[in-house]
Motif scaffolding. Structure first.
Motif, mmCIF file in Angstrom:
data_model
loop_
_atom_site.group_PDB
_atom_site.id
_atom_site.type_symbol
_atom_site.label_atom_id
_atom_site.label_comp_id
_atom_site.label_asym_id
_atom_site.label_seq_id
_atom_site.Cartn_x
_atom_site.Cartn_y
_atom_site.Cartn_z
ATOM 1 N N LYS A 156 9.299 -5.472 -6.414
ATOM 2 C CA LYS A 156 8.553 -5.040 -5.225
ATOM 3 C C LYS A 156 7.245 -4.348 -5.630
ATOM 4 N N ALA A 157 7.304 -3.554 -6.697
ATOM 5 C CA ALA A 157 6.103 -2.871 -7.183
ATOM 6 C C ALA A 157 5.058 -3.896 -7.638
ATOM 7 N N LYS A 158 5.512 -4.939 -8.326
ATOM 8 C CA LYS A 158 4.601 -6.013 -8.763
ATOM 9 C C LYS A 158 3.987 -6.698 -7.551
ATOM 10 N N GLU A 159 4.822 -6.936 -6.550
ATOM 11 C CA GLU A 159 4.353 -7.605 -5.332
ATOM 12 C C GLU A 159 3.328 -6.735 -4.586
ATOM 13 N N ASP A 160 3.649 -5.436 -4.440
ATOM 14 C CA ASP A 160 2.704 -4.515 -3.789
ATOM 15 C C ASP A 160 1.388 -4.445 -4.562
ATOM 16 N N ALA A 161 1.485 -4.404 -5.889
ATOM 17 C CA ALA A 161 0.272 -4.348 -6.720
ATOM 18 C C ALA A 161 -0.587 -5.582 -6.452
ATOM 19 N N LYS A 162 0.054 -6.725 -6.348
ATOM 20 C CA LYS A 162 -0.660 -7.980 -6.091
ATOM 21 C C LYS A 162 -1.310 -7.961 -4.691
ATOM 22 N N ILE A 163 -0.553 -7.445 -3.704
ATOM 23 C CA ILE A 163 -1.085 -7.335 -2.330
ATOM 24 C C ILE A 163 -2.336 -6.452 -2.339
ATOM 25 N N LEU A 164 -2.255 -5.315 -3.041
ATOM 26 C CA LEU A 164 -3.394 -4.389 -3.098
ATOM 27 C C LEU A 164 -4.584 -5.027 -3.811
ATOM 28 N N TYR A 165 -4.292 -5.738 -4.887
ATOM 29 C CA TYR A 165 -5.358 -6.395 -5.647
ATOM 30 C C TYR A 165 -6.050 -7.439 -4.776
ATOM 31 N N GLU A 166 -5.257 -8.205 -4.048
ATOM 32 C CA GLU A 166 -5.835 -9.260 -3.213
ATOM 33 C C GLU A 166 -6.512 -8.699 -1.968
ATOM 34 N N ALA A 167 -6.106 -7.502 -1.543
ATOM 35 C CA ALA A 167 -6.725 -6.893 -0.356
ATOM 36 C C ALA A 167 -8.014 -6.158 -0.706
ATOM 37 N N GLY A 168 -8.236 -5.936 -2.009
ATOM 38 C CA GLY A 168 -9.401 -5.153 -2.426
ATOM 39 C C GLY A 168 -10.287 -5.890 -3.385
ATOM 40 N N GLU A 169 -10.031 -5.698 -4.679
ATOM 41 C CA GLU A 169 -10.880 -6.241 -5.742
ATOM 42 C C GLU A 169 -11.138 -7.750 -5.598
ATOM 43 N N LYS A 170 -10.113 -8.484 -5.134
ATOM 44 C CA LYS A 170 -10.231 -9.932 -5.191
ATOM 45 C C LYS A 170 -10.861 -10.531 -3.938
ATOM 46 N N LYS A 171 -11.091 -9.678 -2.955
ATOM 47 C CA LYS A 171 -11.471 -10.182 -1.643
ATOM 48 C C LYS A 171 -12.909 -9.781 -1.350
ATOM 49 N N TRP A 172 -13.593 -10.642 -0.591
ATOM 50 C CA TRP A 172 -14.923 -10.246 -0.107
ATOM 51 C C TRP A 172 -14.677 -9.372 1.113
#
Length: 340
Positions: A190-206
Protein backbone atom coordinates in the motif's frame (compact mmCIF):
# COMPACT_ATOMS: atom_id res chain seq x y z
CA UNK A 1 21.17 21.48 0.02
CA UNK A 2 20.63 18.40 2.11
CA UNK A 3 18.88 18.85 5.43
CA UNK A 4 17.79 16.80 8.40
CA UNK A 5 14.44 16.42 6.64
CA UNK A 6 15.99 14.42 3.77
CA UNK A 7 17.43 11.73 5.99
CA UNK A 8 15.05 8.76 6.06
CA UNK A 9 17.41 6.06 7.33
CA UNK A 10 16.30 5.85 10.95
CA UNK A 11 12.74 6.86 10.29
CA UNK A 12 10.92 3.55 10.47
CA UNK A 13 12.09 2.61 13.96
CA UNK A 14 11.92 5.93 15.77
CA UNK A 15 9.06 6.67 18.19
CA UNK A 16 6.50 9.34 17.28
CA UNK A 17 4.96 12.01 19.51
CA UNK A 18 1.82 11.68 17.38
CA UNK A 19 1.18 8.15 18.63
CA UNK A 20 2.72 8.02 22.11
CA UNK A 21 0.57 9.21 25.00
CA UNK A 22 3.21 9.32 27.68
CA UNK A 23 4.88 11.97 29.80
CA UNK A 24 8.30 10.36 30.14
CA UNK A 25 9.88 12.69 27.54
CA UNK A 26 8.64 15.83 29.26
CA UNK A 27 10.84 18.11 31.34
CA UNK A 28 8.28 18.67 34.09
CA UNK A 29 7.42 15.78 36.38
CA UNK A 30 5.03 15.46 39.32
CA UNK A 31 6.55 16.94 42.47
CA UNK A 32 6.94 14.36 45.23
CA UNK A 33 5.47 15.33 48.62
CA UNK A 34 3.21 17.84 46.90
CA UNK A 35 0.86 19.85 49.12
CA UNK A 36 -1.66 22.02 47.22
CA UNK A 37 -2.74 23.94 50.33
CA UNK A 38 0.83 24.97 51.13
CA UNK A 39 1.45 26.02 47.53
CA UNK A 40 -1.77 28.03 47.45
CA UNK A 41 -0.80 29.82 50.67
CA UNK A 42 2.67 30.65 49.31
CA UNK A 43 1.18 31.98 46.05
CA UNK A 44 -1.33 34.05 47.97
CA UNK A 45 1.42 35.59 50.06
CA UNK A 46 3.45 36.32 46.92
CA UNK A 47 0.49 38.03 45.25
CA UNK A 48 -1.06 39.87 48.22
CA UNK A 49 2.18 41.10 49.74
CA UNK A 50 3.56 44.53 48.93
CA UNK A 51 4.78 44.12 45.38
CA UNK A 52 4.28 40.70 43.86
CA UNK A 53 7.10 38.24 44.47
CA UNK A 54 7.48 36.87 40.94
CA UNK A 55 10.20 34.41 41.91
CA UNK A 56 7.78 32.49 44.17
CA UNK A 57 5.15 32.36 41.44
CA UNK A 58 7.68 31.08 38.90
CA UNK A 59 9.28 28.53 41.25
CA UNK A 60 5.97 26.96 42.26
CA UNK A 61 4.23 26.97 38.88
CA UNK A 62 7.18 25.58 36.89
CA UNK A 63 8.01 22.78 39.33
CA UNK A 64 4.61 21.05 39.49
CA UNK A 65 2.84 18.95 36.87
CA UNK A 66 -0.22 20.44 35.19
CA UNK A 67 -2.49 18.08 37.15
CA UNK A 68 -0.90 19.30 40.39
CA UNK A 69 -1.32 22.94 39.30
CA UNK A 70 -5.06 22.30 38.84
CA UNK A 71 -5.22 21.18 42.48
CA UNK A 72 -3.33 24.32 43.54
CA UNK A 73 -5.86 26.45 41.64
CA UNK A 74 -8.70 24.73 43.48
CA UNK A 75 -7.01 25.16 46.89
CA UNK A 76 -6.34 28.83 46.05
CA UNK A 77 -9.96 29.46 45.15
CA UNK A 78 -11.21 27.61 48.25
CA UNK A 79 -8.95 29.77 50.44
CA UNK A 80 -9.51 33.19 48.82
CA UNK A 81 -12.80 33.01 46.94
CA UNK A 82 -10.89 34.28 43.90
CA UNK A 83 -9.40 32.37 40.98
CA UNK A 84 -5.64 32.16 40.70
CA UNK A 85 -6.03 33.02 37.02
CA UNK A 86 -7.77 36.33 37.80
CA UNK A 87 -5.18 37.22 40.44
CA UNK A 88 -2.25 36.43 38.14
CA UNK A 89 -3.85 38.55 35.42
CA UNK A 90 -4.35 41.37 37.89
CA UNK A 91 -0.85 41.20 39.33
CA UNK A 92 1.48 40.38 36.45
CA UNK A 93 1.86 41.89 32.99
CA UNK A 94 2.68 41.04 29.41
CA UNK A 95 4.57 37.89 28.50
CA UNK A 96 5.06 36.83 32.12
CA UNK A 97 1.31 36.99 32.69
CA UNK A 98 0.80 35.00 29.47
CA UNK A 99 3.13 32.18 30.45
CA UNK A 100 1.98 31.90 34.10
CA UNK A 101 -1.66 31.74 33.01
CA UNK A 102 -0.69 29.15 30.36
CA UNK A 103 0.93 27.02 33.07
CA UNK A 104 -2.26 26.83 35.15
CA UNK A 105 -4.50 26.09 32.14
CA UNK A 106 -5.32 22.43 31.40
CA UNK A 107 -3.51 21.37 28.16
CA UNK A 108 -6.62 20.90 25.99
CA UNK A 109 -8.02 24.24 27.11
CA UNK A 110 -4.67 25.90 26.41
CA UNK A 111 -4.67 24.50 22.85
CA UNK A 112 -8.25 25.69 22.48
CA UNK A 113 -7.33 29.22 23.62
CA UNK A 114 -4.39 29.29 21.20
CA UNK A 115 -6.80 28.25 18.43
CA UNK A 116 -9.22 31.05 19.41
CA UNK A 117 -6.33 33.53 19.42
CA UNK A 118 -5.31 32.39 15.94
CA UNK A 119 -8.73 32.89 14.36
CA UNK A 120 -9.88 36.06 16.07
CA UNK A 121 -8.84 39.57 15.27
CA UNK A 122 -7.89 40.96 11.90
CA UNK A 123 -6.55 38.16 9.77
CA UNK A 124 -6.14 34.56 10.81
CA UNK A 125 -2.74 33.41 12.05
CA UNK A 126 -2.33 30.48 9.67
CA UNK A 127 1.09 29.44 10.98
CA UNK A 128 -0.41 28.79 14.44
CA UNK A 129 -3.29 26.76 12.95
CA UNK A 130 -0.77 24.69 10.97
CA UNK A 131 1.32 24.02 14.07
CA UNK A 132 -1.70 23.09 16.21
CA UNK A 133 -3.21 20.63 13.77
CA UNK A 134 -0.07 19.13 12.23
CA UNK A 135 1.71 18.42 15.53
CA UNK A 136 -1.16 17.12 17.68
CA UNK A 137 -2.30 13.51 18.03
CA UNK A 138 -5.93 12.49 17.34
CA UNK A 139 -6.42 12.37 21.09
CA UNK A 140 -5.11 15.94 21.58
CA UNK A 141 -7.18 17.27 18.67
CA UNK A 142 -10.34 15.69 20.03
CA UNK A 143 -9.63 17.15 23.49
CA UNK A 144 -9.08 20.61 21.92
CA UNK A 145 -12.40 20.34 20.03
CA UNK A 146 -14.22 19.29 23.23
CA UNK A 147 -12.67 22.23 25.10
CA UNK A 148 -13.74 24.59 22.29
CA UNK A 149 -17.33 23.35 22.45
CA UNK A 150 -17.34 23.78 26.24
CA UNK A 151 -15.89 27.29 25.97
CA UNK A 152 -17.92 28.67 23.05
CA UNK A 153 -20.93 26.39 22.65
CA UNK A 154 -19.96 25.93 18.99
CA UNK A 155 -18.18 23.23 17.03
CA UNK A 156 -14.56 24.09 16.33
CA UNK A 157 -14.86 22.76 12.77
CA UNK A 158 -17.80 25.06 12.11
CA UNK A 159 -15.85 28.16 13.15
CA UNK A 160 -12.72 27.02 11.35
CA UNK A 161 -14.68 26.82 8.08
CA UNK A 162 -15.52 30.51 8.18
CA UNK A 163 -11.86 31.51 8.64
CA UNK A 164 -10.03 29.63 5.89
CA UNK A 165 -10.68 28.58 2.30
CA UNK A 166 -9.63 26.37 -0.60
CA UNK A 167 -7.30 23.38 -0.35
CA UNK A 168 -5.72 24.83 2.80
CA UNK A 169 -9.15 24.76 4.46
CA UNK A 170 -9.81 21.24 3.20
CA UNK A 171 -6.55 20.02 4.75
CA UNK A 172 -7.11 21.73 8.11
CA UNK A 173 -10.68 20.45 8.34
CA UNK A 174 -9.61 16.84 7.76
CA UNK A 175 -6.88 17.19 10.42
CA UNK A 176 -9.35 18.84 12.81
CA UNK A 177 -11.59 15.77 12.57
CA UNK A 178 -8.77 13.83 14.25
CA UNK A 179 -9.37 10.80 12.05
CA UNK A 180 -5.80 9.76 11.27
CA UNK A 181 -5.63 5.95 11.24
CA UNK A 182 -4.10 4.71 14.51
CA UNK A 183 -3.02 1.23 13.46
CA UNK A 184 0.67 0.41 13.86
CA UNK A 185 0.62 -2.19 11.10
CA UNK A 186 2.46 -1.20 7.94
CA UNK A 187 1.29 -2.40 4.55
CA UNK A 188 4.37 -2.08 2.34
CA UNK A 189 2.48 -2.77 -0.88
CA UNK A 190 0.00 0.00 0.00
CA UNK A 191 2.89 2.36 0.80
CA UNK A 192 4.40 1.66 -2.64
CA UNK A 193 1.02 2.28 -4.24
CA UNK A 194 0.49 5.55 -2.34
CA UNK A 195 4.01 6.67 -3.27
CA UNK A 196 3.20 6.00 -6.93
CA UNK A 197 -0.13 7.90 -6.65
CA UNK A 198 1.70 10.89 -5.12
CA UNK A 199 4.42 10.76 -7.76
CA UNK A 200 1.87 10.66 -10.57
CA UNK A 201 -0.22 13.42 -8.97
CA UNK A 202 2.78 15.73 -8.65
CA UNK A 203 6.20 15.37 -10.23
CA UNK A 204 4.98 13.34 -13.19
CA UNK A 205 1.97 15.43 -14.08
CA UNK A 206 1.56 18.77 -15.80
CA UNK A 207 -0.20 20.63 -13.00
CA UNK A 208 -0.60 19.02 -9.59
CA UNK A 209 -3.53 17.00 -8.26
CA UNK A 210 -3.52 18.45 -4.75
CA UNK A 211 -6.44 16.32 -3.53
CA UNK A 212 -4.36 13.13 -3.65
CA UNK A 213 -1.68 14.69 -1.44
CA UNK A 214 -4.27 15.96 1.03
CA UNK A 215 -6.10 12.65 1.23
CA UNK A 216 -3.03 10.46 1.79
CA UNK A 217 -1.17 12.82 4.14
CA UNK A 218 -4.17 13.51 6.37
CA UNK A 219 -5.60 10.01 6.71
CA UNK A 220 -2.84 7.38 6.79
CA UNK A 221 -1.27 6.29 10.06
CA UNK A 222 2.15 7.64 11.04
CA UNK A 223 3.98 4.28 10.55
CA UNK A 224 2.26 3.84 7.18
CA UNK A 225 3.21 7.36 6.04
CA UNK A 226 6.80 6.85 7.14
CA UNK A 227 7.00 3.78 4.93
CA UNK A 228 5.42 5.81 2.12
CA UNK A 229 8.11 8.51 2.49
CA UNK A 230 10.78 5.84 2.11
CA UNK A 231 9.04 4.30 -0.93
CA UNK A 232 8.54 7.74 -2.49
CA UNK A 233 12.23 8.54 -2.30
CA UNK A 234 13.27 5.24 -3.84
CA UNK A 235 10.70 5.69 -6.61
CA UNK A 236 11.35 9.34 -7.49
CA UNK A 237 14.87 10.01 -6.21
CA UNK A 238 13.50 12.99 -4.26
CA UNK A 239 11.96 13.30 -0.83
CA UNK A 240 8.23 13.95 -0.72
CA UNK A 241 8.97 17.22 1.03
CA UNK A 242 11.14 18.38 -1.90
CA UNK A 243 8.39 17.46 -4.35
CA UNK A 244 5.75 19.35 -2.35
CA UNK A 245 8.03 22.40 -2.22
CA UNK A 246 8.52 22.25 -5.98
CA UNK A 247 4.93 21.57 -6.94
CA UNK A 248 2.96 23.74 -4.56
CA UNK A 249 2.96 27.19 -3.04
CA UNK A 250 1.42 29.30 -0.33
CA UNK A 251 -0.49 28.00 2.66
CA UNK A 252 -1.16 24.57 1.14
CA UNK A 253 2.56 23.99 0.68
CA UNK A 254 3.17 25.17 4.27
CA UNK A 255 0.67 22.78 5.81
CA UNK A 256 1.61 19.72 3.74
CA UNK A 257 5.31 20.25 4.48
CA UNK A 258 4.44 20.61 8.19
CA UNK A 259 2.50 17.32 8.11
CA UNK A 260 5.44 15.53 6.44
CA UNK A 261 7.85 16.98 9.02
CA UNK A 262 5.60 15.96 11.92
CA UNK A 263 5.22 12.44 10.52
CA UNK A 264 9.01 12.24 10.58
CA UNK A 265 9.54 13.99 13.91
CA UNK A 266 7.23 16.29 15.83
CA UNK A 267 10.09 17.32 18.17
CA UNK A 268 12.31 18.32 15.22
CA UNK A 269 9.43 20.27 13.64
CA UNK A 270 8.77 22.12 16.93
CA UNK A 271 12.50 22.71 17.48
CA UNK A 272 12.56 24.44 14.10
CA UNK A 273 9.49 26.53 15.04
CA UNK A 274 11.23 27.60 18.26
CA UNK A 275 14.40 28.52 16.40
CA UNK A 276 12.51 30.63 13.86
CA UNK A 277 10.51 32.31 16.61
CA UNK A 278 13.74 33.50 18.22
CA UNK A 279 15.95 34.12 15.18
CA UNK A 280 13.45 35.95 12.99
CA UNK A 281 12.91 39.69 13.22
CA UNK A 282 11.86 40.13 16.84
CA UNK A 283 11.21 37.20 19.13
CA UNK A 284 7.72 35.70 18.94
CA UNK A 285 7.03 35.23 22.63
CA UNK A 286 3.61 33.64 22.08
CA UNK A 287 5.21 30.81 20.05
CA UNK A 288 7.85 30.23 22.73
CA UNK A 289 5.14 30.07 25.40
CA UNK A 290 2.88 27.76 23.38
CA UNK A 291 5.58 25.24 22.55
CA UNK A 292 7.60 25.28 25.79
CA UNK A 293 4.53 25.11 28.04
CA UNK A 294 2.48 22.93 25.69
CA UNK A 295 5.20 20.28 25.28
CA UNK A 296 6.63 20.45 28.82
CA UNK A 297 4.95 17.17 29.77
CA UNK A 298 4.94 15.61 26.31
CA UNK A 299 8.30 15.67 24.52
CA UNK A 300 10.32 18.75 25.48
CA UNK A 301 13.36 16.54 26.24
CA UNK A 302 13.24 15.34 22.62
CA UNK A 303 12.72 18.87 21.31
CA UNK A 304 15.89 19.93 23.17
CA UNK A 305 17.85 17.04 21.65
CA UNK A 306 16.60 17.78 18.12
CA UNK A 307 17.30 21.49 18.58
CA UNK A 308 20.92 20.75 19.38
CA UNK A 309 21.21 18.43 16.36
CA UNK A 310 19.59 20.90 13.98
CA UNK A 311 21.20 24.15 15.09
CA UNK A 312 24.35 23.17 16.98
CA UNK A 313 23.41 25.26 20.04
CA UNK A 314 21.29 24.36 23.01
CA UNK A 315 17.69 25.50 23.29
CA UNK A 316 18.48 26.62 26.84
CA UNK A 317 21.30 28.99 25.82
CA UNK A 318 19.29 30.40 22.89
CA UNK A 319 16.35 31.14 25.18
CA UNK A 320 18.79 32.71 27.64
CA UNK A 321 20.22 35.05 25.00
CA UNK A 322 16.95 35.85 23.18
CA UNK A 323 14.62 36.51 26.11
CA UNK A 324 14.93 38.44 29.34
CA UNK A 325 13.45 39.14 32.73
CA UNK A 326 10.94 36.98 34.55
CA UNK A 327 9.47 35.69 31.29
CA UNK A 328 12.88 34.35 30.21
CA UNK A 329 13.45 32.86 33.67
CA UNK A 330 10.13 31.02 33.50
CA UNK A 331 10.98 29.53 30.09
CA UNK A 332 14.40 28.43 31.35
CA UNK A 333 12.93 26.78 34.45
CA UNK A 334 10.51 24.76 32.30
CA UNK A 335 13.20 23.92 29.76
CA UNK A 336 15.62 22.63 32.39
CA UNK A 337 19.39 22.93 32.19
CA UNK A 338 20.43 19.31 31.74
CA UNK A 339 22.83 18.95 28.84
CA UNK A 340 22.76 22.70 28.17
Amino acid sequence: MSSVWDDLDLLLDSPSSLTVNSTVRGTIKEKPGFNPGEDAAALRKAIEGIGTTEKTLIDILTQRSNAQRQLVCKAYQDATGRTLCDDLEGDTRGDLEGILVALITPPAKFDCQEFIGAIKGAGTTESVLIELFASRSNHQIKAMCDAYLAETGRALIHDLKSEVSGDFEKTLLILAEGKRVESTNVDVAKAKEDAKILYEAGEKKWGTDESKFIDILCHRSVPQLRQTLVEYKSLSGKTLQESIEREMSGRLEDILVAIVKCVKSVPAYLAERLYKSMKGAGTTESTLTRIIVGRSEVDLQDIKAEYKKLFGTSLYSDIESETSGDFGQTLLKICGEDGK
